[in-house]
Design an enzyme around this catalytic site. Structure first.
Site, PDB file in Angstrom:
ATOM      1  N   PRO A   9     109.074  82.654  31.826  1.00 27.98           N
ATOM      2  CA  PRO A   9     109.804  81.569  32.236  1.00 27.98           C
ATOM      3  C   PRO A   9     109.543  81.184  33.923  1.00 27.98           C
ATOM      4  CG  PRO A   9     111.644  83.449  31.927  1.00 27.98           C
ATOM      5  CD  PRO A   9     109.935  83.831  31.390  1.00 27.98           C
ATOM      6  N   ARG A  17     107.730  75.653  42.483  1.00 29.33           N
ATOM      7  CA  ARG A  17     108.623  76.687  42.635  1.00 29.33           C
ATOM      8  C   ARG A  17     108.273  77.568  43.914  1.00 29.33           C
ATOM      9  NH1 ARG A  17     108.241  81.990  38.788  1.00 29.33           N
ATOM     10  NH2 ARG A  17     110.388  82.447  39.426  1.00 29.33           N
ATOM     11  N   TYR A  22     105.116  81.996  45.814  1.00 34.08           N
ATOM     12  CA  TYR A  22     104.058  82.109  44.732  1.00 34.08           C
ATOM     13  C   TYR A  22     103.069  81.192  45.003  1.00 34.08           C
ATOM     14  CZ  TYR A  22     108.088  83.988  42.050  1.00 34.08           C
ATOM     15  OH  TYR A  22     108.786  84.796  41.853  1.00 34.08           O
ATOM     16  N   ASN A  73     102.786  88.221  32.242  1.00 32.40           N
ATOM     17  CA  ASN A  73     103.697  88.083  33.160  1.00 32.40           C
ATOM     18  C   ASN A  73     105.032  87.703  32.724  1.00 32.40           C
ATOM     19  OD1 ASN A  73     105.074  87.559  35.435  1.00 32.40           O
ATOM     20  ND2 ASN A  73     103.503  86.401  36.335  1.00 32.40           N
ATOM     21  N   ALA A  76     110.898  86.670  35.049  1.00 33.06           N
ATOM     22  CA  ALA A  76     112.287  87.304  35.282  1.00 33.06           C
ATOM     23  C   ALA A  76     112.593  87.988  33.824  1.00 33.06           C
ATOM     24  CB  ALA A  76     113.393  85.995  35.042  1.00 33.06           C
ATOM     25  N   GLU A  97     100.176  94.372  32.378  1.00 32.96           N
ATOM     26  CA  GLU A  97     101.212  93.461  33.137  1.00 32.96           C
ATOM     27  C   GLU A  97     100.979  93.102  34.584  1.00 32.96           C
ATOM     28  OE1 GLU A  97     104.765  95.899  33.425  1.00 32.96           O
ATOM     29  OE2 GLU A  97     106.021  94.416  34.726  1.00 32.96           O
ATOM     30  N   HIS A  99     101.945  90.532  37.814  1.00 33.68           N
ATOM     31  CA  HIS A  99     102.992  89.916  38.801  1.00 33.68           C
ATOM     32  C   HIS A  99     102.439  89.110  39.959  1.00 33.68           C
ATOM     33  CE1 HIS A  99     106.539  91.177  36.340  1.00 33.68           C
ATOM     34  NE2 HIS A  99     105.880  92.520  36.465  1.00 33.68           N
ATOM     35  N   ARG A 106     110.354  92.982  47.066  1.00 36.94           N
ATOM     36  CA  ARG A 106     111.365  91.870  47.099  1.00 36.94           C
ATOM     37  C   ARG A 106     112.767  92.473  46.668  1.00 36.94           C
ATOM     38  NH1 ARG A 106     109.333  87.258  43.309  1.00 36.94           N
ATOM     39  NH2 ARG A 106     110.863  86.159  44.183  1.00 36.94           N
TER      40      ARG A 106
HETATM   41  C1  DQA Z   1     107.365  87.472  39.019  1.00 41.59           C
HETATM   42  C2  DQA Z   1     108.087  88.248  39.579  1.00 41.59           C
HETATM   43  C3  DQA Z   1     109.601  87.927  38.932  1.00 41.59           C
HETATM   44  O1  DQA Z   1     110.420  88.994  39.471  1.00 41.59           O
HETATM   45  C4  DQA Z   1     109.879  86.571  38.904  1.00 41.59           C
HETATM   46  O2  DQA Z   1     111.463  86.665  38.186  1.00 41.59           O
HETATM   47  C5  DQA Z   1     108.971  85.751  38.360  1.00 41.59           C
HETATM   48  C6  DQA Z   1     107.502  85.832  38.700  1.00 41.59           C
HETATM   49  C7  DQA Z   1     105.566  87.293  39.789  1.00 41.59           C
HETATM   50  O3  DQA Z   1     104.815  86.934  38.978  1.00 41.59           O
HETATM   51  O4  DQA Z   1     105.812  87.702  40.876  1.00 41.59           O
HETATM   52  O5  DQA Z   1     109.436  84.663  37.795  1.00 41.59           O
HETATM   53  O6  DQA Z   1     106.943  87.875  37.507  1.00 41.59           O
END
Ligand code: DQA
Length: 144
Positions: A9, A17, A22, A73, A76, A97, A99, A106
């Site tokens: 999401p 965003r 990001y 990824n 959330a 995985e 991120h 964070r």
């Molecule tokens: C995320 C990190 C998650 O905590 C966050 O909810 C995201 C993006 C990242 O790519 O850094 O939506 O997965």
């Protein structure tokens, strides 16, 4: 080799965003980047994004017998979804995985990942390059 890339999401909102977290590149840029990486490695890839947990579970189930690796990824859902963890365990496909941000630096609630209980490789805080590293990991494993 076939790899499924799954994004959770709000990743479709990249570029709009929280650009301080990001970056300014868009979701379309990310898809093009990942497709480029896979093409370079001679890997067939399919990139999927959904804002819905159940749809992500179904997409993972549909990988069974079809894909040799999963890059995910879960956004959330990383921090909340036992269902996504269980789907990955069910299909038992090598999974990396990713991120974009450095989740460990964070909020506390981002420090725990259900998906990390299954994923064999976790890459955080490297932006788009994290996807490249994930694809490379899966390709190297497949070719061993
Ligand atoms: C995320 C990190 C998650 O905590 C966050 O909810 C995201 C993006 C990242 O790519 O850094 O939506 O997965």
């Amino acid at each position: 080799m076939k790899i499924k890339v799954i994004n959770g999401p709000n990743l479709n909102m990249l570029g709009i965003r929280e650009p301080d977290v990001y970056g300014k590149l868009t979701y379309k840029d990310l898809v093009e980047f990942v497709e480029g990486v896979c093409a370079e490695k001679g890997v067939q890839c399919s990139v999927y994004q959904s804002n819905h947990e159940g749809d992500i579970v179904t997409e993972i189930q549909n990988c069974y017998g079809e894909y040799d690796g999963v890059v995910i990824n879960p956004a959330a859902y990383t921090h909340t979804s036992v269902a996504i963890l269980d789907a990955l365990k069910a299909v038992s496909i090598p999974t990396a995985e990713v991120h974009l941000s450095e989740v460990s630096e964070r909020e506390q609630f981002r420090h725990f990942s259900y998906v990390s209980l299954y994923a064999e490789k976790v890459i955080t805080g490297k932006g788009f390059d994290g996807y490249k590293e994930a694809v490379e990991y899966l390709v190297n494993k497949y070719n061993k």
